[in-house]
Design a protein around this motif. Structure first.
Motif, PDB file in Angstrom:
ATOM      1  N   ILE A 211       0.858  -1.186   0.000  1.00 18.90           N
ATOM      2  CA  ILE A 211       0.000   0.000   0.000  1.00 18.90           C
ATOM      3  C   ILE A 211       0.891   1.231   0.000  1.00 18.90           C
ATOM      4  N   ASN A 212       0.578   2.185  -0.824  1.00 17.70           N
ATOM      5  CA  ASN A 212       1.329   3.440  -0.838  1.00 17.70           C
ATOM      6  C   ASN A 212       0.906   4.243   0.386  1.00 17.70           C
ATOM      7  N   ALA A 213       1.650   4.062   1.467  1.00 20.71           N
ATOM      8  CA  ALA A 213       1.121   4.516   2.747  1.00 20.71           C
ATOM      9  C   ALA A 213       2.173   5.160   3.635  1.00 20.71           C
ATOM     10  N   ARG A 214       1.679   5.927   4.586  1.00 19.71           N
ATOM     11  CA  ARG A 214       2.494   6.396   5.700  1.00 19.71           C
ATOM     12  C   ARG A 214       2.611   5.253   6.699  1.00 19.71           C
ATOM     13  N   GLU A 215       3.780   5.115   7.332  1.00 18.20           N
ATOM     14  CA  GLU A 215       3.971   4.099   8.369  1.00 18.20           C
ATOM     15  C   GLU A 215       3.795   4.777   9.720  1.00 18.20           C
ATOM     16  N   VAL A 216       2.684   4.448  10.383  1.00 16.39           N
ATOM     17  CA  VAL A 216       2.305   5.119  11.623  1.00 16.39           C
ATOM     18  C   VAL A 216       2.266   4.096  12.752  1.00 16.39           C
ATOM     19  N   LYS A 227      -4.045   2.706  27.925  1.00 16.70           N
ATOM     20  CA  LYS A 227      -3.854   4.030  27.357  1.00 16.70           C
ATOM     21  C   LYS A 227      -2.918   3.933  26.161  1.00 16.70           C
ATOM     22  N   ALA A 228      -3.057   4.882  25.253  1.00 13.65           N
ATOM     23  CA  ALA A 228      -2.229   4.895  24.046  1.00 13.65           C
ATOM     24  C   ALA A 228      -1.659   6.282  23.841  1.00 13.65           C
ATOM     25  N   ALA A 229      -0.419   6.339  23.406  1.00 13.28           N
ATOM     26  CA  ALA A 229       0.254   7.608  23.161  1.00 13.28           C
ATOM     27  C   ALA A 229      -0.178   8.193  21.819  1.00 13.28           C
ATOM     28  N   THR A 230       0.167   9.450  21.603  1.00 13.63           N
ATOM     29  CA  THR A 230      -0.056  10.087  20.307  1.00 13.63           C
ATOM     30  C   THR A 230       0.706   9.319  19.231  1.00 13.63           C
ATOM     31  N   PRO A 231       0.066   8.956  18.132  1.00  6.36           N
ATOM     32  CA  PRO A 231       0.751   8.190  17.090  1.00  6.36           C
ATOM     33  C   PRO A 231       1.964   8.932  16.525  1.00  6.36           C
ATOM     34  N   GLY A 232       2.993   8.158  16.202  1.00  5.70           N
ATOM     35  CA  GLY A 232       4.180   8.683  15.548  1.00  5.70           C
ATOM     36  C   GLY A 232       4.306   8.121  14.142  1.00  5.70           C
ATOM     37  N   GLU A 233       5.143   8.744  13.341  1.00  3.92           N
ATOM     38  CA  GLU A 233       5.289   8.337  11.934  1.00  3.92           C
ATOM     39  C   GLU A 233       6.751   8.084  11.607  1.00  3.92           C
ATOM     40  N   PRO A 236      11.085   6.495   6.332  1.00  8.71           N
ATOM     41  CA  PRO A 236      12.249   5.662   6.029  1.00  8.71           C
ATOM     42  C   PRO A 236      13.154   6.318   4.993  1.00  8.71           C
ATOM     43  N   ASP A 237      14.417   5.903   5.012  1.00  6.02           N
ATOM     44  CA  ASP A 237      15.385   6.476   4.080  1.00  6.02           C
ATOM     45  C   ASP A 237      15.443   5.710   2.763  1.00  6.02           C
ATOM     46  N   ARG A 238      14.547   4.725   2.612  1.00  7.30           N
ATOM     47  CA  ARG A 238      14.542   3.916   1.382  1.00  7.30           C
ATOM     48  C   ARG A 238      13.114   3.474   1.091  1.00  7.30           C
ATOM     49  N   GLU A 239      12.942   2.554   0.155  1.00  7.54           N
ATOM     50  CA  GLU A 239      11.591   2.218  -0.320  1.00  7.54           C
ATOM     51  C   GLU A 239      10.692   1.695   0.798  1.00  7.54           C
ATOM     52  N   PHE A 240      11.258   0.921   1.715  1.00  8.35           N
ATOM     53  CA  PHE A 240      10.469   0.515   2.882  1.00  8.35           C
ATOM     54  C   PHE A 240      11.402   0.407   4.082  1.00  8.35           C
ATOM     55  N   TYR A 241      10.793   0.320   5.249  1.00  9.97           N
ATOM     56  CA  TYR A 241      11.498   0.407   6.526  1.00  9.97           C
ATOM     57  C   TYR A 241      12.096  -0.955   6.879  1.00  9.97           C
ATOM     58  N   ASP A 242      13.256  -1.274   6.249  1.00  8.92           N
ATOM     59  CA  ASP A 242      13.867  -2.579   6.456  1.00  8.92           C
ATOM     60  C   ASP A 242      14.821  -2.554   7.650  1.00  8.92           C
ATOM     61  N   TYR A 243      15.546  -3.651   7.858  1.00  7.22           N
ATOM     62  CA  TYR A 243      16.419  -3.786   9.033  1.00  7.22           C
ATOM     63  C   TYR A 243      17.472  -2.680   9.080  1.00  7.22           C
ATOM     64  N   ASP A 244      18.164  -2.454   7.971  1.00  8.24           N
ATOM     65  CA  ASP A 244      19.198  -1.423   7.946  1.00  8.24           C
ATOM     66  C   ASP A 244      18.616  -0.043   8.192  1.00  8.24           C
ATOM     67  N   SER A 245      17.438   0.211   7.621  1.00  2.00           N
ATOM     68  CA  SER A 245      16.789   1.506   7.802  1.00  2.00           C
ATOM     69  C   SER A 245      16.430   1.741   9.262  1.00  2.00           C
ATOM     70  N   SER A 294      -3.323   8.337  -0.334  1.00  2.00           N
ATOM     71  CA  SER A 294      -4.368   8.929  -1.177  1.00  2.00           C
ATOM     72  C   SER A 294      -5.722   8.978  -0.475  1.00  2.00           C
ATOM     73  N   THR A 295      -6.119   7.872   0.135  1.00  2.00           N
ATOM     74  CA  THR A 295      -7.463   7.770   0.697  1.00  2.00           C
ATOM     75  C   THR A 295      -7.516   7.996   2.207  1.00  2.00           C
ATOM     76  N   GLU A 296      -6.356   7.905   2.864  1.00  2.00           N
ATOM     77  CA  GLU A 296      -6.244   7.961   4.326  1.00  2.00           C
ATOM     78  C   GLU A 296      -6.959   6.808   5.025  1.00  2.00           C
TER      79      GLU A 296
END
Length: 343
Positions: A211-216, A227-233, A236-245, A294-296
């Protein structure tokens, strides 16, 4: 009288090195005035040792040189009832999957984090999907691939994936964390390579639409009262948030709060609490989402029941943003484990 806390680190999983860094951070920040701490390292071949040396050597792996063949194995500390609480800073298999939690349950020792069932289901990406589908939690479309079936019906499985998901797709070992063994496929050749890579780590693989998405991400805390904290985002420095990233790059960024409007932030936060309760989590979990650019639309990505605890990890950072210091968070998690064990 101080409570005696065993902090477990290392372990047999592919996330051994990450566990050491997280544990060193926990050990530097735990309140020594409240707790008597027993750092217990587990080697990659499963040997347990108590370690009382320099914390920098835990991060580097040099701690083993100080204890190996010199110190009696430390699992007896647990079996002899010498500790009041276990804090497993063990990411991945043999630590986050219900195994340590089951051992603690047999010994009647409070254990920080979710229990046996919750830990094992949350660790298994496929079974997380199976359970949450019954509660109308939106998730990416997927195909499950079994190692035996892949070996015997490779072409048929490739056709099923292509017809249902097409490309681009993610290939993930069902039981693995820190993005170990995860790849992204844009074509058939990459799909085959990705499946063969993922099957090195698990007999069951999840193939999922990209999915073309934000990682939250959302940090959740509590037992019956959650209780839950304010979501963070994550940026990533590359196409997806892999181990090195996640662990090696200084270019990836963490945004708190996530770059979403207030209503969407609250929707994500409340959905995280709902999922946490459905899966009977306790103590802590980090719930990770994908928010379509795109759609949120909000999609569950995965849960981590022993999230990263390094100084740059999102879980403590999100609670710090809420005004809860790292040392206070550790203390709260220990007390939640005791509370859960007594109820």
């Amino acid at each position: 009288m101080k409570k005696k806390v065993a902090v477990l680190f290392g372990g047999k999983s592919t996330e051994h090195e990450v566990s050491r860094v997280s544990a060193a951070s926990v050990l530097r920040n735990i309140n020594q005035d409240k707790y008597e701490v027993y750092p217990i390292g587990i080697t990659k071949d499963g040997k347990w040792f108590e370690y009382t040396g320099n914390l920098d050597k835990i991060e580097s792996g040099e701690w083993e040189k100080d204890v190996f063949y010199k110190t009696p194995e430390a699992h007896k500390i647990l079996f002899n009832g010498e500790v009041d609480v276990v804090f497993p800073v063990l990411h991945g298999l043999y630590g986050e999957d219900g195994t340590i939690q089951g051992l603690c349950k047999l010994l009647n020792i409070p254990c920080v984090g979710p229990g046996v069932m919750s830990s094992s289901v949350c660790m298994d990406k496929v079974y997380t999907k199976y359970v949450l589908e019954n509660f109308q939690i939106k998730q990416a479309d997927y195909v499950v691939v079994n190692r035996h079936d892949y070996k015997t019906n490779k072409d048929e499985i490739i056709n099923i994936i292509e017809s249902k998901l097409g490309y681009n797709i993610f290939i993930k070992p069902s039981n693995s964390g820190s993005s170990v063994g995860i790849t992204k496929a844009h074509n058939k050749e990459e799909l085959i390579k990705g499946l063969e890579e993922a099957l090195k780590y698990d007999r069951k693989v999840l193939v999922e639409e990209a999915i073309n998405a934000r990682e939250v991400e959302v940090a959740v805390l509590g037992n019956d009262e959650v209780k839950a904290a304010t979501p963070g985002e994550i940026i990533p420095d590359r196409e997806f948030y892999d181990y090195d990233s996640k662990y090696k790059s200084v270019q990836s960024k963490l945004l708190i709060p996530a770059n979403l409007n207030k209503n969407k932030l609250e929707q994500v936060r409340q959905t995280a609490i709902k999922i946490y309760k459905i899966l009977d989590c306790a103590g802590m979990a980090r719930v990770d989402f994908l928010v379509d650019k795109s759609t949120e639309e909000v999609y569950l990505n995965e849960l981590n029941t022993i999230p990263g605890f390094t100084q740059i990890s999102m879980y403590p950072k999100m609670w710090e943003n809420e005004g809860e210091k790292y040392s206070e968070l550790i203390s709260e998690l220990i007390e939640l484990a005791i509370e859960r064990n007594n109820n």
